[in-house]
Design a protein around this motif. Sequence first.
Motif, mmCIF file in Angstrom:
data_model
loop_
_atom_site.group_PDB
_atom_site.id
_atom_site.type_symbol
_atom_site.label_atom_id
_atom_site.label_comp_id
_atom_site.label_asym_id
_atom_site.label_seq_id
_atom_site.Cartn_x
_atom_site.Cartn_y
_atom_site.Cartn_z
ATOM 1 N N ILE A 26 21.703 46.437 14.719
ATOM 2 C CA ILE A 26 22.864 45.717 15.347
ATOM 3 C C ILE A 26 22.923 46.305 16.745
ATOM 4 O O ILE A 26 23.185 47.326 17.186
ATOM 5 N N LYS A 27 22.921 45.265 17.793
ATOM 6 C CA LYS A 27 23.294 45.522 19.231
ATOM 7 C C LYS A 27 23.773 44.172 19.898
ATOM 8 O O LYS A 27 23.372 43.127 19.279
ATOM 9 N N PRO A 28 24.310 44.232 21.006
ATOM 10 C CA PRO A 28 24.786 42.955 21.793
ATOM 11 C C PRO A 28 23.550 42.308 22.383
ATOM 12 O O PRO A 28 22.689 43.078 22.729
ATOM 13 N N ILE A 37 26.683 39.311 19.083
ATOM 14 C CA ILE A 37 26.330 40.390 17.960
ATOM 15 C C ILE A 37 25.863 39.462 16.823
ATOM 16 O O ILE A 37 26.522 38.853 16.234
ATOM 17 N N GLU A 64 29.223 47.193 22.363
ATOM 18 C CA GLU A 64 28.249 48.359 21.826
ATOM 19 C C GLU A 64 29.262 49.177 20.840
ATOM 20 O O GLU A 64 28.832 49.596 19.914
ATOM 21 N N ALA A 67 29.605 47.111 17.782
ATOM 22 C CA ALA A 67 28.481 47.157 16.928
ATOM 23 C C ALA A 67 28.027 48.562 16.241
ATOM 24 O O ALA A 67 27.691 48.586 15.174
ATOM 25 N N SER A 68 28.688 49.579 16.955
ATOM 26 C CA SER A 68 28.489 50.855 16.365
ATOM 27 C C SER A 68 29.516 50.918 15.227
ATOM 28 O O SER A 68 29.035 51.771 14.099
ATOM 29 N N LYS A 71 27.767 49.539 12.136
ATOM 30 C CA LYS A 71 27.109 50.236 11.566
ATOM 31 C C LYS A 71 27.557 51.453 10.745
ATOM 32 O O LYS A 71 27.167 51.766 9.420
ATOM 33 N N TYR A 86 36.076 43.410 13.045
ATOM 34 C CA TYR A 86 35.701 43.672 14.300
ATOM 35 C C TYR A 86 35.949 42.466 15.388
ATOM 36 O O TYR A 86 35.313 42.246 16.361
#
Length: 409
Positions: A26-28, A37, A64, A67-68, A71, A86
């Motif tokens: 998972i990342k931008p 995302i 980010e 995304a973190s 996770k 989110y």
Amino acid sequence: MAELCKNYATQSMYEAGKSSSRVPKIKPRNNNGGIIIRFQYQGKQYTLSPGGRHDDKLAIANAERVASQIKTDILAGYFDYTLEKYQPRVKQADNVVSINQQIVFNLKDLWEQYKVAKQARLAETTKKSIWRDVDRMLGKLMANDLLPENACLLVGRLLGFYSASTLERLLIEIEACSNWAFENHLTHTHIWRRLRKQLPERPKSERSKKAYSRKEVDYIIQAFGGDWYCNLNSAFKDSYYADFIEFLYLTGCRPEDAIALTWDCVKDNVIVFDKAYSKGILKSTKNNKARLFPITPQIRQLLDRRAIYVSTLLNKLVFPSQKGNRINLKDFTQRYTKRIIENLVSEGKVKQYLPTYNLRNTSITHYLRQGVDIATVAALMETSEEMINQHYWSPDEDIINNNVQLPEI
């Protein structure tokens, strides 16, 4: 529902207890300049926009962080399958209309949110007429036509329903909506920003500058006043509107200003144009300020004659319809101006039909040809010299067509 959530949590914790390789990457990512995302988890695709542009370091840092968080929640068994947790949280001022901040990919949904956001800032005429027309336009389209991936096909579809000139007017509103949506992070790109560039090129028309000759004006006024082309059995005679037509010519005022004119605005020496009636709404004049027009002997004679037929109470209309209401300009032009002048054209008394509004062009052109300087005419007509040259001052077609010889200078 509680049991379902418990099962989801149990399942997530079970997944978390397994190898970390089961946690999706998972990342931008860059999405046409915006940030997105996108990841797959437990066989389902998820897409989220945290807002901002990809070249903005702060926006990337925030993405980010989101995304973190996703996770971490997956590993801990607290992942929100709705993604609501989110979504970006935007604090608005108390006086701003609240709108749905979630990403919207459907043009119709965007349009509805745009109207909510702009409803307090735009004129009633815009909301009542233009917005209504855009609503109808979008209602003609299929659901797939409204998706961003089909934006390049939108104009082609709409040209099946509208002329290029009509469509251009409507697309101005859609482009404004698209710009607003991008600025408020409701879309990742200016998807519908340049739709008008897809319209076919239209030949430049000189129609708006055209004017009647003095002789043609005489015929038009006589045809109205004499009921030349009126059905003898009709209860509504053309002659009722002869004064209205002549007033438009003598003053050069915009028809909507004359329609809204009341007797309290008729003074001893001047007429005060301070309001207009357009598309069912009474409002201020086009430039939002009153203008004065001197009452000439011709205009005074017309007003005195008019006073015989209608009430002269201060708040009463000078030129009401035959039913006593305000004149509907579009209906008037179709039922009276067009019919009468087309008959005059067929008899060779007038060269061509021009809409009611062109009596303003005619008035301005004739005052200029009579020697009134352009600066004075511009002030009297509440316009500018530039606008007169571009839109109102009609060339002398007799001279252009070599029917009149120029004087020696």
